[in-house]
Every structure is written in C-alpha cells, then in structure tokens.
Motif scaffolding. Structure first.
Motif, short mmCIF file in Angstrom:
data_model
loop_
_atom_site.label_atom_id
_atom_site.label_comp_id
_atom_site.label_asym_id
_atom_site.label_seq_id
_atom_site.Cartn_x
_atom_site.Cartn_y
_atom_site.Cartn_z
N LEU A 2 8.92 -1.55 5.30
CA LEU A 2 8.60 -2.84 5.87
C LEU A 2 7.01 -2.52 6.63
CD1 LEU A 2 11.78 -3.59 7.95
CD2 LEU A 2 11.26 -4.52 6.12
N ALA A 3 6.56 -3.73 6.58
CA ALA A 3 5.14 -3.56 7.41
C ALA A 3 5.37 -4.62 8.66
CB ALA A 3 4.06 -4.27 6.59
N ILE A 4 5.15 -3.89 9.92
CA ILE A 4 5.32 -4.44 11.01
C ILE A 4 4.12 -4.63 11.89
CG2 ILE A 4 6.72 -4.48 13.37
CD1 ILE A 4 8.50 -2.47 11.85
N GLU A 5 3.65 -5.80 11.99
CA GLU A 5 2.38 -6.15 12.44
C GLU A 5 2.49 -6.82 14.08
OE1 GLU A 5 0.24 -9.08 10.07
OE2 GLU A 5 0.95 -7.83 8.07
N ILE A 6 1.91 -6.06 14.91
CA ILE A 6 2.19 -6.33 16.27
C ILE A 6 0.72 -6.68 16.70
CG2 ILE A 6 2.80 -5.63 18.56
CD1 ILE A 6 4.89 -3.86 17.05
N GLU A 135 8.38 -7.25 4.06
CA GLU A 135 8.68 -6.10 3.24
C GLU A 135 7.58 -5.81 2.08
OE1 GLU A 135 12.30 -4.29 0.37
OE2 GLU A 135 12.23 -6.28 0.75
N VAL A 136 7.23 -4.62 2.32
CA VAL A 136 5.92 -4.12 1.19
C VAL A 136 6.51 -3.06 0.23
CG1 VAL A 136 4.23 -4.99 3.07
CG2 VAL A 136 5.07 -2.49 2.84
N GLU A 137 5.54 -2.94 -0.81
CA GLU A 137 5.84 -1.92 -1.59
C GLU A 137 5.53 -0.52 -0.94
OE1 GLU A 137 7.25 -2.25 -4.84
OE2 GLU A 137 7.62 -4.29 -4.30
#
Length: 138
Positions: A2-6, A135-137
């Motif tokens: 996962l990529a989590i952008e805050i 979701e990211v690779e």
C-alpha cells in the motif's frame, strides 16, 4: 503493498495476506480510499479513518488484536462500533465507548517511531489530515 499519502508525505505498508486474507481482500475492494485521518478519542496514541460509508462484506476475526504495535494497520468491520481503519502511532489499546475492541491486523506501515508520532501529534493539534490509501506494485 500500500501507499499511504498523508498531506505531503507518503509511506508504504506491507499487506499481510497470509495472516488476514479476508481483511486484505475487503480492503482491496474499497481502494483507492480518499478520506480524513483523525485523532482517536479512546485508544491512546493513534489515529483512525472512518469507513462507515463502505459496504463491507462479512469479515471474520483474523489476526485480531486489542493491543496493536506502532504502525499495525487494523481493519475493524464494525462488530460493536463504527467501521474503521486504526493507525497506531505509539502505545495503543483499541477501544470505544462500547469497551475494548479487537481489530484485524492486515498491514504494517514502514515508518519510524518519530514519523508516526509526528502524525499523531498533528492530528491532535491541528485536527483532521487528508489521507489517500492505494495499492501499488512492490
């Protein structure tokens, strides 16, 4: 992964498909998620994302805990309280007005203690922060 952008910071998180397969599958169904990260009211040094508007399938308790470690993402499908994703940033006991809750540990954030504590302090001081999870690779 996962990529989590805050706000202007991006973290990654490893999914735990082997330990929480149904929770991971349910999360994948509602991604990408654009929402708000809030400070917890009851659980200690943590933040959370309300996902009550998402129609989750029946999800069993799997890899569940009341006392998550810093960075353990928990999916709580709303057994006794509102649905949410809990983001522990320090010592946490997952609870609500209904008492202690056990959430499904479905992923772990790759972030330092200092980075997570800074996020928790910002939500406590400044209020909600914009958050996007996708979701990211790998």
């Amino acid at each position: 992964m996962l990529a989590i952008e805050i706000d202007d910071t991006t973290f990654t998180a490893e999914l735990h498909e082997d330990r929480a397969p149904e929770s991971v599958a349910a999360v994948r169904e509602f991604l990408p998620l654009e929402s708000e990260l809030m400070h917890v009211r009851w659980s200690g040094i943590a933040t959370w994302i309300n996902i009550d508007e998402i129609d989750l399938p029946e999800i069993p308790r799997e890899n569940h805990t009341v006392y998550p470690s810093r960075g353990d993402l928990l999916l709580y499908p709303g057994y006794r309280n509102e649905q949410e994703v809990l983001v522990p940033c320090g010592p946490t006991c997952f609870k609500s007005p209904a008492g202690e809750l056990a959430g499904n540990h479905f992923a772990s954030i790759n972030a330092s203690a200092e980075e997570l504590k800074a996020i928790e302090e910002r939500t406590l001081r400044d209020g909600m922060l914009e958050v996007t999870i996708r979701e990211v690779e790998e």
